[in-house]
Design a protein around this motif. Structure first.
Motif, PDB file in Angstrom:
ATOM      1  N   GLU A 198      -4.478  -0.966  -0.526  1.00  8.98           N
ATOM      2  CA  GLU A 198      -3.748   0.249  -0.145  1.00  8.98           C
ATOM      3  C   GLU A 198      -3.470   0.303   1.351  1.00  8.98           C
ATOM      4  O   GLU A 198      -2.442   0.811   1.794  1.00  8.98           O
ATOM      5  N   LEU A 199      -4.410  -0.259   2.148  1.00  4.14           N
ATOM      6  CA  LEU A 199      -4.233  -0.264   3.604  1.00  4.14           C
ATOM      7  C   LEU A 199      -3.028  -1.096   4.037  1.00  4.14           C
ATOM      8  O   LEU A 199      -2.573  -0.978   5.173  1.00  4.14           O
ATOM      9  N   LEU A 202      -0.138   0.470   5.842  1.00  2.95           N
ATOM     10  CA  LEU A 202      -0.215   0.797   7.266  1.00  2.95           C
ATOM     11  C   LEU A 202      -0.102  -0.439   8.155  1.00  2.95           C
ATOM     12  O   LEU A 202      -0.122  -0.326   9.381  1.00  2.95           O
ATOM     13  N   THR A 219       0.159   3.612  -3.049  1.00  2.38           N
ATOM     14  CA  THR A 219      -0.946   3.377  -2.115  1.00  2.38           C
ATOM     15  C   THR A 219      -1.644   4.667  -1.694  1.00  2.38           C
ATOM     16  O   THR A 219      -2.743   4.633  -1.145  1.00  2.38           O
ATOM     17  N   TYR A 221      -0.418   6.633   0.570  1.00  2.00           N
ATOM     18  CA  TYR A 221       0.126   6.985   1.881  1.00  2.00           C
ATOM     19  C   TYR A 221       1.602   7.354   1.733  1.00  2.00           C
ATOM     20  O   TYR A 221       2.319   6.750   0.918  1.00  2.00           O
ATOM     21  N   LEU A 225       5.467   7.373   6.447  1.00  8.92           N
ATOM     22  CA  LEU A 225       4.531   6.875   7.448  1.00  8.92           C
ATOM     23  C   LEU A 225       4.694   5.374   7.633  1.00  8.92           C
ATOM     24  O   LEU A 225       4.723   4.879   8.776  1.00  8.92           O
ATOM     25  N   ALA A 226       4.812   4.647   6.530  1.00 13.61           N
ATOM     26  CA  ALA A 226       4.999   3.194   6.600  1.00 13.61           C
ATOM     27  C   ALA A 226       6.317   2.856   7.288  1.00 13.61           C
ATOM     28  O   ALA A 226       6.388   1.925   8.098  1.00 13.61           O
TER      29      ALA A 226
END
Length: 251
Positions: A198-199, A202, A219, A221, A225-226
């Motif tokens: 999932e990280l 980022l 993920t 997120y 943001l990505a």
């Protein structure tokens, strides 16, 4: 000197460069891996259906995170270090050439080169699939699917171009090929480790892969943001390259 003239000069310098052939061979590594993978699946799991769409889908890992990523970084390092390693930069810049246009021409050539190699990889996968289809038969082997994936792979090329910009700065800063290649090796190792985590959303070099595969939402997120992280890394790479080169005192 006009930007178009600088681009023509860059193309002429590449005309007899060995890296041109090497880069095309590198771009064909992914199709070769896909063909080997298809053969392995056929003999180990003959009941499993192999489709053209599956080959292209599986190839994105090699294209965006492994093989092609390394090839594109090497190309970037070559383009931005050539004048330093050949010690021709101080002979070029006394000619009335804008430093901004000089770097811009490098980035334009890099973008075009990445696009051409991405098309080469796409065509190589299609040829590999055609060979497999002739020998064993392949479900869903239609050109319309290949054309759809051409668009997807071209988008992957654009995304990779954006996240490769920091390596251009490293090359201009270090003035050699080794530093960006070491950095690329570290980035690729990180991408491999985070490609199923999932990280990875980022981490800009896997975030592009997640974005294209539509995996960002899963993920946890926010996709925005990505996208912001990818944009920041790209802009930072471009700005630092231009600013550093413009302020550099050529000796």
């Amino acid at each position: 000197m006009a930007l178009a003239s600088l681009i023509c000069c860059e193309l002429l310098k590449l005309k007899r460069a060995k890296i041109l052939l090497i880069s095309f061979l590198g771009a064909m590594a992914t199709p070769f891996m896909m063909f080997i993978e298809a053969l392995q699946t056929h003999f180990e799991h003959p009941e499993q259906v192999i489709r053209l769409v599956d080959l292209y889908d599986s190839s994105l890992v090699y294209v965006m995170l492994l093989m092609n990523m390394m090839v594109y970084v090497i190309i970037s390092a070559y383009l931005f270090s050539r004048e330093y390693t050949e010690k021709t930069l101080k002979m070029i810049l006394p000619v009335p050439i804008s430093k901004t246009k000089f770097i811009a021409s490098k980035f334009i050539i890099l973008f075009l080169w990445i696009m051409v190699l991405t098309i080469t990889t796409w065509a190589g996968i299609l040829l590999s699939a055609a060979l497999y289809h002739v020998i064993f038969g392949m479900t869903g082997f239609v050109f319309e699917i290949a054309l759809e994936w051409l668009g997807i792979m071209l988008v992957s090329g654009v995304l990779m171009f954006l996240t490769i910009s920091p390596f251009s700065y490293l090359t201009v800063k270090a003035k050699n090929l080794v530093t960006p290649m070491i950095a690329a090796a570290a980035i690729v190792m990180g991408s491999a480790a985070l490609s199923n985590q999932e990280l990875g959303a980022l981490y800009p070099w896997t975030a592009t892969y997640f974005l294209l595969k539509g995996k960002l939402a899963s993920t946890g997120y926010p996709p925005s943001l990505a996208i912001v992280i990818i944009a920041l890394v790209s802009i930072l790479g471009f700005l630092t390259t231009f600013v550093y080169f413009k302020k550099e005192d050529i000796k």
